[in-house]
Design an enzyme around this catalytic site. Structure first.
Site, mmCIF file in Angstrom:
data_model
loop_
_atom_site.group_PDB
_atom_site.id
_atom_site.type_symbol
_atom_site.label_atom_id
_atom_site.label_comp_id
_atom_site.label_asym_id
_atom_site.label_seq_id
_atom_site.Cartn_x
_atom_site.Cartn_y
_atom_site.Cartn_z
ATOM 1 N N GLY A 51 1.367 -1.217 0.013
ATOM 2 C CA GLY A 51 0.079 -0.398 -0.117
ATOM 3 C C GLY A 51 0.237 0.994 0.122
ATOM 4 N N CYS A 52 0.170 2.294 0.476
ATOM 5 C CA CYS A 52 1.434 3.493 0.688
ATOM 6 C C CYS A 52 2.366 3.140 1.434
ATOM 7 C CB CYS A 52 0.307 4.665 1.491
ATOM 8 S SG CYS A 52 1.212 5.982 1.876
ATOM 9 N N PHE A 53 3.416 3.454 0.835
ATOM 10 C CA PHE A 53 5.328 3.281 1.588
ATOM 11 C C PHE A 53 5.978 3.761 1.834
ATOM 12 C CE2 PHE A 53 6.887 5.768 -3.020
ATOM 13 C CZ PHE A 53 5.814 7.317 -2.753
#
Length: 212
Positions: A51-53
């Site tokens: 997902g969002c890094f």
């Protein structure tokens, strides 16, 4: 502009062309002070998409034995993409964390455990409220050994989910690593620079059974 289906990875023929020049990043890790690109002798490399890094990178840099981390893009087609381009769904890339680690301190198997237990690997092209192909779950492998361990760990985690009453099928992709492109510098170690910034990372309460 062509409408893009954010539930399917775009093919190479329709991906953005990108550019020849790489995105500049700081030479040193903002937390560890180590090189962002160099891999010292005896260290290994791994790539994970959760997902969002922003949150995923912090999770890995906090682990003992991790030498450095970097946020970036991989798994797609567009060379040297920008964050805006990746978010458009027209590059094919996922948001990925590059992890340089000391296998004498933390094993690849332990990194896999961190991966599985700290996000939801059965959401397809999303992670929580973050929707789009760039938020898909993935393990990009570099060696046959990594590939074997990744597949076996996925099987064990699927069994653990079923035992816990979660009948969903894991959607995490496990493929050979394609080129990794560094994200812009303001995304590197983002939650160190912005301690109260957004982090959508969260597991499903299932533990990865040991490899026996």
């Amino acid at each position: 502009m062509q409408n893009v289906d954010n539930t399917a990875v775009i093919d190479a023929a329709n991906a953005l062309p990108g550019r020849l020049t790489s995105i500049p990043v700081s030479p040193l890790h903002a937390v560890h002070g180590h090189s962002m690109t160099y891999i010292p002798e005896g260290m290994d490399l791994a790539f994970f998409a959760m997902g969002c890094f922003w949150g995923a990178e912090r999770l890995f840099w906090q682990q003992p034995g991790v030498y450095s981390t970097a946020a970036g893009y991989s798994g797609g087609h567009t060379p040297n993409p920008t964050y805006h381009e990746v978010c458009s769904g027209r590059t094919g890339h996922a948001e990925v964390v590059r992890v340089v680690f000391d296998p004498a301190v933390i094993s690849y198997q332990q990194l896999l455990q961190i991966f599985w237990e700290n996000h939801d690997p059965a959401q397809g092209m999303r992670q929580g409220g973050d929707v789009g192909t760039q938020y898909r779950s993935a393990i990009y492998v570099l060696t046959p050994e990594q590939e074997e361990q990744a597949h076996k760990s996925r099987e064990r985690f699927q069994q653990a989910m079923e035992k816990a009453g979660d009948q969903r099928v894991i959607t995490s992709e496990i493929t050979v690593a394609l080129p990794f492109y560094y994200a812009e510098d303001d995304h590197q170690q983002y939650l160190h620079k912005n301690p109260h910034g957004y982090c959508g990372l969260g597991g499903i309460g299932v533990c990865l059974p040991p490899n026996v």
